[in-house]
Scaffold this active site. Structure first.
Site: not given
Lengths: 421, 429
Positions: B65, B68-69, B141
């Protein structure tokens, strides 16, 4: 593109013939004026209708009938569109060309939709108390579940307080206490009144010709009968007392919501410019709020703005740390001031316009988006087709956007914070 | 490209594997404005352990993740989202347990958008400063996720249900694990899993299929580079370490998520067939057309928030249901009893055929959704199955398979229940 017919006075059918899709959809909306006295009943009604009909007396029988129709679905549709609330049913079904030879889907699906709307299971001439009770509790828990999504909850609280005195303060599904006070006789009376007097909006998208659909719907229209009542025109928001509230809950992340007022609604010439401004200010990943407040200053995880065109209200919502309220608020206002001062790059303007154009181009790409555009446009007073709307957006110049920004004034704020960080 | 027409779906699909190993699939949709492209790697949150070029790696949880960012960063301070926006396109990405997807949606400038997508995903560029800055955003998040009851109830379930499979850890990782992520860690994962051979490109819309292939070749080159070998050190038997877990949060109604542990999925057609069997079994057991659903609904033990189905993730699978309930334990007892009953009595033929017809119809309808179709095409490709063959698989499924599945799976030792109760002090609200 869209063909409109009046099936009977007050019953409008809008058809979008399109053979590219694998499914079709048809919605029936009964249009009401949003008001405290009936919003909960309008919200409850379709849920009770979906519990049982004369030939399918329970949920299981209903699902089995829909399963037989290749998994067609009929779901409640309750919308708030400016001063209006709609109550009704939304049906989607596989296109006939995929069915086994000899099978038809749309015809029996529409017949079943008619039965759902007009032939509910009754006991002693009214809805079954057990259905009504159960659905009341379900609706209350749906309403209360909004509390689970803190972003939605915070936004609803802002609108409730900011719009006190306006229909826009009323929650779409009513208040839990109002839901709980509904009785089956009372609901049945209301149902008869809704059927008899409301303007009816029917929208269809799929492979059939408007004539064929009108023919399939003729028995339904006949049973509903013509009606003459018309609703007062939509009104823009008239700002009252400002409100600045902080609420404390056990949450890990704070939610800051800010409400702005503007005189521009979707019935006005400046509407496309206000949409472009909203897009530049907080509409997406290239907006000023996202690029500056989130990316550059790392003040929040989420941030964005929404423009409610039927009312002329713009809101900003940000997920932040509890101690960042003041600074975030300041930075949001700074970005608005930048828009008002014309501090907008050509890239920002192009990106905002392109994002809007792109979403308008894709209105015709799915049955759901077609339904949602046309069925609400008719009710909200938006008179532009996606094509006309696009042409208007293309004509928006920087000066129009700056003028639109100048029409925004901060009104109210709401902050949801936790007990400790 | 190889074009294949699927008559039952009225769908034409073009596919090709490039020299560099990338699988390219185009689903042409004439007359639509929207064009959607998914560029997906067969690498997700659970793939933290791998061996590559003779070395073993054990990356911190949350790395897929985080990566991905950070892939949205480009050298020279280029702003990828901004560039897409200027092209009138919208880009985004998501990380699941077993894959990471990058996509854009546009109506104009398709070729430029496609180039940009392929370029940014295949260009790793991580500086100390930007990786550090991202930590604040991901922390937020994680915070948001901790306030989302749906995520918490599911993540608690996974932690209780599995002994060692990495699905026990949230996709985002934790505040602690993301602190161990450095530019080097991201670089290693990118090199290991973002080679074309480990990826797929799927495009849907009114586009020229050959142009997609041409652009993919131009941007990604022809060199074939092996991807890392995923290590799957976890050991799971078909029992749950804990039968039940509960927590309290700011929610309006008590909620639950419950699952029965299933054997890890097989690749190819047997895998998809079991998935469809399991979905039908879920429908027969607690779907809206079931006896049990009606009974629980009328008793007020479940409401319309209730739903369920079958989930598969690399290395694990489960029959899952969730919703609001004042008495989730009673729901569990009822599901167990009904499972036993169905396994014994079977499903009447008429009902079985109706369920199959409904499942097939709903899947055909879902092909109108570009997003669902691109995603499924990629996900099924990574399990070695051509998604558009689903009608024939449905036709072959027998009632006996449903019964066998229920008999094997709906058992107390395989069941785990996760509950979230409202916080007590809020009772006055």
């Amino acid at each position: 593109m869209i063909q409109t017919r009046t099936l009977l006075p007050g019953i409008t059918l809008r058809c979008c013939r399109d053979t590219r899709f694998k499914q079709g959809c048809l919605s029936i909306q009964l249009v009401r004026q949003m008001c405290r006295q009936e919003s909960a009943r309008n919200a409850l009604l379709p849920n009770v209708l979906l519990r049982g009909t004369k030939t399918c007396p329970d949920l299981r029988a209903i699902t089995q009938r829909l399963d037989q129709l290749y998994g067609a679905s009929i779901v409640p549709s309750v919308r708030r569109v400016g001063d209006r609330q709609t109550t009704g049913l939304y049906c989607s079904f596989m296109d006939d060309r995929f069915a086994m030879p000899g099978d038809r889907v749309i015809e029996p699906a529409l017949a079943f939709l008619e039965e759902m709307l007009l032939d509910p299971l009754l006991e002693a001439g009214v809805f079954l108390p057990s259905f009504v009770d159960r659905e009341k509790r379900n609706l209350v828990s749906t309403i209360e579940s909004e509390r689970n999504d803190k972003r939605i909850y915070a936004m609803n609280q802002l609108l409730k307080e900011m719009c006190a005195g306006d229909t826009f303060a009323l929650p779409r599904l009513g208040e839990p206490e109002q839901v709980l006070s509904i009785g089956e006789e009372d609901l049945y009376r209301h149902y008869r009144d809704v059927l008899a007097s409301s303007p009816v909006e029917i929208f269809y998208v799929g492979g059939l010709e408007p004539d064929q659909i009108a023919r399939l719907l003729a028995p339904l229209a006949e049973r509903l009968g013509g009606r003459t009542r018309s609703l007062p025109p939509q009104t823009g928001f008239r700002p009252g007392r400002e409100s600045h509230t902080t609420e404390v809950m056990d949450v890990a992340q704070g939610k800051l919501c800010m409400g702005f007022v503007t005189s521009v609604t979707n019935r006005d010439r400046e509407f496309p410019a206000m949409q472009v401004l909203n897009s530049i200010f907080g509409g997406g990943m290239t907006s000023k709020l996202f690029a500056q407040v989130r990316e550059k200053l790392s003040l929040c995880y989420s941030i964005g703005s929404s423009y409610f065109g039927t009312k002329g209200i713009l809101t900003v919502s940000a997920g932040i740390d509890f101690d960042k309220e003041e600074i975030t608020r300041e930075k949001i206002l700074e970005q608005l001031a930048a828009c008002q001062a014309g501090d907008i790059t050509p890239e920002e303007l192009t990106a905002a316009k392109e994002a809007l154009l792109s979403s308008l181009r894709t209105v015709h790409d799915s049955p759901g988006s077609l339904e949602s555009y046309y069925a609400t446009a008719a009710i909200s007073g938006l008179e532009l087709s996606p094509r006309e709307y696009m042409e208007a957006v293309e004509r928006v110049a920087l000066a129009d956007v700056v003028a639109a920004a100048g029409k925004l004034t901060p009104h109210s704020t709401y902050f949801l914070k936790g007990e400790s960080q | 490209m190889n074009a294949r027409y699927y008559e039952q779906l009225d769908e034409q699909v073009c596919s090709q594997v490039l020299d560099n190993g990338l699988r390219v699939t185009v689903i042409p949709r004439k007359g639509f404005s929207r064009k959607l492209a998914y560029f997906v790697t067969d690498f997700g949150a659970i793939h933290t352990d791998y061996s590559f070029e003779g070395r073993e790696y054990h990356a911190p949880a949350g790395v897929a993740h985080y990566l991905e960012h950070k892939l949205f960063d480009m050298p020279g301070g280029r702003d990828v989202s901004g560039e897409f926006a200027t092209l009138g396109a919208m880009t985004n990405a998501f990380t699941s347990y077993d894959l990471t997807a990058y996509y854009f949606s546009c109506t104009e400038n398709f070729e430029s958008c496609l180039r940009l997508l392929l370029e940014f995903v295949s260009t790793p560029y991580f500086t100390e400063e930007s990786v550090e800055k991202e930590r604040g955003i991901i922390d937020q998040e994680i915070g948001m996720n901790q306030d989302a009851p749906d995520s918490v109830v599911f993540e608690n379930l996974m932690e209780a249900m599995y002994a060692s499979h990495p699905i026990r850890v949230p996709i985002l990782g934790t505040g602690e694990t993301i602190r161990q992520i450095t530019p080097q860690v991201l670089q290693d994962c990118h090199r290991a899993f973002y080679s074309p051979e480990n990826m797929m490109l799927c495009v849907m819309g009114d586009v020229e299929p050959e142009s997609v292939v041409r652009i993919a070749r131009e941007v990604l080159g022809t060199e074939r580079r092996a991807a890392a070998v995923k290590l799957r050190p976890w050991k799971e038997d078909m029992t749950c370490p804990a039968a039940q877990v509960s927590g309290a949060m700011e929610v309006a109604m008590p909620m639950f998520s419950m699952a029965f542990k299933c054997e890890a999925p097989e690749p190819g057609e047997p895998g998809i067939r079991r998935e469809m069997v399991a979905d039908l079994a879920a429908e027969a057991l607690f779907g809206e057309s079931s006896e049990l659903y009606l009974r629980l609904y009328e008793q007020g033990l479940i409401d319309s928030s209730f739903g369920g189905g079958f989930e598969t993730i690399d290395g694990c699978a489960m029959l899952l249901c969730s919703g609001d309930s004042r008495n989730a334990e009673a729901v569990r007892e009822a599901v167990l009893l009904q499972g036993e009953k169905l396994a014994k009595e079977g499903i009447p033929q008429e009902r079985f055929l109706r369920m199959k017809r409904s499942a097939l119809g709903r899947r055909i309808r879902s092909l109108d959704s570009f997003d669902a179709t691109c995603f499924r095409t990629c996900a099924y490709h990574f399990t070695d199955f051509d998604y558009f063959r689903f009608p024939e698989v449905y036709h072959r499924i027998q009632e006996r398979e449903i019964r066998e599945f229920l008999n094997r799976v709906v058992r107390p030792e395989r069941c785990c229940l996760s509950m979230i109760q409202p916080l007590k002090k809020e009772e006055t609200a």
